[in-house]
Design an enzyme around this catalytic site. Structure first.
Site, PDB file in Angstrom:
ATOM      1  N   ARG A  60      -3.602  -2.885 -13.207  1.00 33.37           N
ATOM      2  CA  ARG A  60      -3.345  -3.629 -14.756  1.00 33.37           C
ATOM      3  C   ARG A  60      -3.845  -5.037 -13.712  1.00 33.37           C
ATOM      4  O   ARG A  60      -2.759  -5.716 -14.242  1.00 33.37           O
ATOM      5  CB  ARG A  60      -2.144  -2.838 -13.799  1.00 33.37           C
ATOM      6  CG  ARG A  60      -1.666  -1.499 -15.102  1.00 33.37           C
ATOM      7  CD  ARG A  60      -0.913  -1.089 -14.880  1.00 33.37           C
ATOM      8  NE  ARG A  60      -0.430  -0.403 -13.460  1.00 33.37           N
ATOM      9  CZ  ARG A  60       1.440   0.122 -13.095  1.00 33.37           C
ATOM     10  NH1 ARG A  60       1.583  -0.123 -14.116  1.00 33.37           N
ATOM     11  NH2 ARG A  60       1.257   0.566 -11.900  1.00 33.37           N
TER      12      ARG A  60
ATOM     13  N   THR B 121      -2.647   9.386  -1.918  1.00 33.47           N
ATOM     14  CA  THR B 121      -2.003   9.019  -0.984  1.00 33.47           C
ATOM     15  C   THR B 121      -2.235   9.323   0.232  1.00 33.47           C
ATOM     16  O   THR B 121      -3.017   9.450   1.765  1.00 33.47           O
ATOM     17  CB  THR B 121      -0.968   8.681  -0.717  1.00 33.47           C
ATOM     18  OG1 THR B 121      -0.013   9.618  -1.228  1.00 33.47           O
ATOM     19  CG2 THR B 121      -0.653   7.260  -2.063  1.00 33.47           C
TER      20      THR B 121
ATOM     21  N   GLU C  53       7.715  12.978  -6.786  1.00 35.50           N
ATOM     22  CA  GLU C  53       7.567  11.698  -7.731  1.00 35.50           C
ATOM     23  C   GLU C  53       7.782  11.205  -8.854  1.00 35.50           C
ATOM     24  O   GLU C  53       8.467  13.185  -9.674  1.00 35.50           O
ATOM     25  CB  GLU C  53       6.051  11.895  -7.497  1.00 35.50           C
ATOM     26  CG  GLU C  53       4.759  11.374  -6.346  1.00 35.50           C
ATOM     27  CD  GLU C  53       5.031  10.295  -5.322  1.00 35.50           C
ATOM     28  OE1 GLU C  53       5.468  10.102  -6.132  1.00 35.50           O
ATOM     29  OE2 GLU C  53       4.449  10.380  -4.683  1.00 35.50           O
TER      30      GLU C  53
ATOM     31  N   ASN D  50      -9.078 -54.283  -9.278  1.00 36.88           N
ATOM     32  CA  ASN D  50      -9.716 -53.827  -8.320  1.00 36.88           C
ATOM     33  C   ASN D  50     -11.244 -53.533  -8.359  1.00 36.88           C
ATOM     34  O   ASN D  50     -11.658 -53.339  -7.342  1.00 36.88           O
ATOM     35  CB  ASN D  50      -8.849 -52.478  -7.474  1.00 36.88           C
ATOM     36  CG  ASN D  50      -8.382 -51.587  -7.968  1.00 36.88           C
ATOM     37  OD1 ASN D  50      -8.306 -51.897  -9.990  1.00 36.88           O
ATOM     38  ND2 ASN D  50      -8.566 -50.551  -7.793  1.00 36.88           N
TER      39      ASN D  50
END
Length: 469
Positions: free
Chosen positions: A16, A89, A166, A398
């Site tokens: 994402r 995990t 979860e 200049n």
């Protein structure tokens, strides 16, 4: 406290984020996400840190080693473990544990995409873990905003933690619970292998959830402790560009907080942007919509009215930067004033008590103490001596189309309005230049130079002109 090792889970792809690079290599306004995490982790002085890599592991490992060589975490042993297949995990933690087979002590598990964790919070977690003699301790938070995080399930009578579910696996009732799991754990090394071996993939994602070690601990009579936070900003993970923006906002908020605490006044703090390496002394006042970048130094007593951009510059003390000023690679001396709507380009050096007014541009020029250029002027590749006055509309020519040339104006000179100084040219000490002059050669000290043609008056000319029409 006993020995400490840390596992950092950093194998994610980050689809994402939209750039095709490993998620942990995305940068905040300071550094990559993984560098944030490792800097905080190394501050705990662990025996070793194991970083679990996956997608484009070579790039992740190379960035970490580069940061280590630059001294970010030079004194910490960092090892790498490869998660070849993305299976959750829990599986990633198993990969990391392989590098800690002989370790005995507490293992802290962190995530490579959670960059705002404070050292103080992790120390508090470790202190709780040891004082409670827990097998597993976690950080939870009371939150109405972090709805994607797993929910802490407690025993209704005892309040003991039973498990973590979860968010995607929650029942409607469980989803309404306000205590969420951060995913950050302190685990005893004797317990973690058993807990990880118990993991099953019977969930919505068919992955091995690390969160399931909580249920294993509670179900087998192990002590589970929780450090509960009521402010959740430091637990923010990064899974999208929008969330990376939240991280950057919090980093800026912390920087501004430190400056405010040190005595810097901000009239509208949320609109002030300050880079990491900026130094601002106590007593500075900063107005709205100001950006201070690079290695700028703002000295005490300076006032920045607002709508200013300052980069790699030194300002003050007691300077006044008026509204709408850009200063880049410049020096502004004590009690000098710049603006409104002025532009100091690289190598502009203003002495003390200099006045640069509206629509004045200075580039690669030195203006000594007391110089005044109050209106509509360009000074490029010039030296202007002390107490010289530059009139409105003056420019130094200049550039001849091939080379830049220098204009020298010695001290106590007076340059009249609408003057063109064609470089290379020198105006000596105390000389005066008449308005609307084009100066192409040296003007001696104490002289008056002017080049405009004499004024002609033709009386009655307008009436005669109209009569012809």
């Amino acid at each position: 406290m006993d020995s400490l090792a840390i596992i950092v889970l950093a194998a994610g792809l980050g689809k994402r984020m939209g750039q095709g690079i490993p998620k942990v290599l995305h940068r905040s306004i300071e550094k990559t996400l993984i560098e944030h995490v490792l800097s905080t982790a190394s501050s705990l002085k662990p025996e070793k840190i194991v970083v679990v890599t996956g997608f484009e592991r070579e790039k992740v490992e190379a960035q970490i080693l580069k940061a280590k060589e630059e001294g970010q975490f030079a004194k910490t042993e960092i090892l790498f473990s490869y998660q070849q297949e993305q299976r959750g995990t829990g599986h990633a933690a198993r990969c990391g544990l392989k590098e800690l087979r002989d370790f005995n002590g507490t293992i802290l598990i962190l995530y490579g995409d959670v960059p705002l964790l404070r050292q103080e919070t992790l120390l508090a977690l470790l202190k709780l873990h040891h004082s409670e003699v827990a097998s597993l301790s976690l950080i939870s938070a009371i939150s109405d905003t972090q709805r994607a995080y797993g929910r802490i399930i407690r025993d209704e009578k005892s309040g003991k933690i039973l498990k973590v579910i979860e968010a995607r696996d929650c029942s409607p009732e469980q989803y309404l619970l306000r205590e969420v799991n951060s995913g950050i754990y302190a685990v005893q090394s004797s317990f973690l292998p058993l807990a990880l071996d118990s993991l099953q993939d019977n969930n919505a994602q068919k992955e091995f959830y690390l969160t399931d070690i909580v249920a294993y601990a509670a179900g087998h009579g192990h002590k589970v402790a929780a450090l509960t936070l009521f402010e959740t900003e430091e637990l923010q993970g990064v899974n999208s560009v929008e969330e990376l923006t939240l991280i950057n906002n919090e980093i800026l908020k912390r920087r501004r907080g430190k400056l405010l605490a040190s005595g810097v006044q901000m009239l509208d703090p949320s609109s002030v942007y300050v880079d990491l390496n900026v130094l601002i002394e106590s007593g500075v006042v900063i107005g709205p919509n100001t950006q201070i970048r690079g290695k700028s130094v703002i000295k005490s007593g300076t006032i920045i009215e607002g709508c200013a951009y300052i980069e790699n510059s030194t300002i003050g003390p007691e300077a006044l930067i008026k509204i709408g000023v850009r200063i880049e690679g410049a020096v502004v001396g004590a009690r000098s004033s710049v603006g409104p709507f002025a532009n100091l380009r690289p190598e502009a050096v203003l002495g003390e008590d200099v006045r640069i007014g509206n629509f004045v541009e200075v580039k690669k020029s030195v203006l000594e103490d007391g110089v005044k250029a109050s209106h509509l002027t360009y000074l490029g590749d010039a030296f202007v001596g002390a107490d010289t006055n530059i009139g409105a509309g003056t420019i130094t020519c200049n550039y001849d189309g091939q080379k830049k040339h220098k204009t020298t104006i010695e001290k106590n000179a007076f340059v009249g309005s609408d003057t063109v100084l064609v470089a290379p040219v020198t105006i000596r000490e105390g000389a005066y230049i008449g308005a609307a002059s084009v100066i192409t050669k040296e003007v001696p000290s104490g002289s008056l130079a002017l080049t405009r043609p004499p004024m002609i008056i033709k009386e009655g000319w307008v009436a005669r002109k109209k009569k012809k029409l």
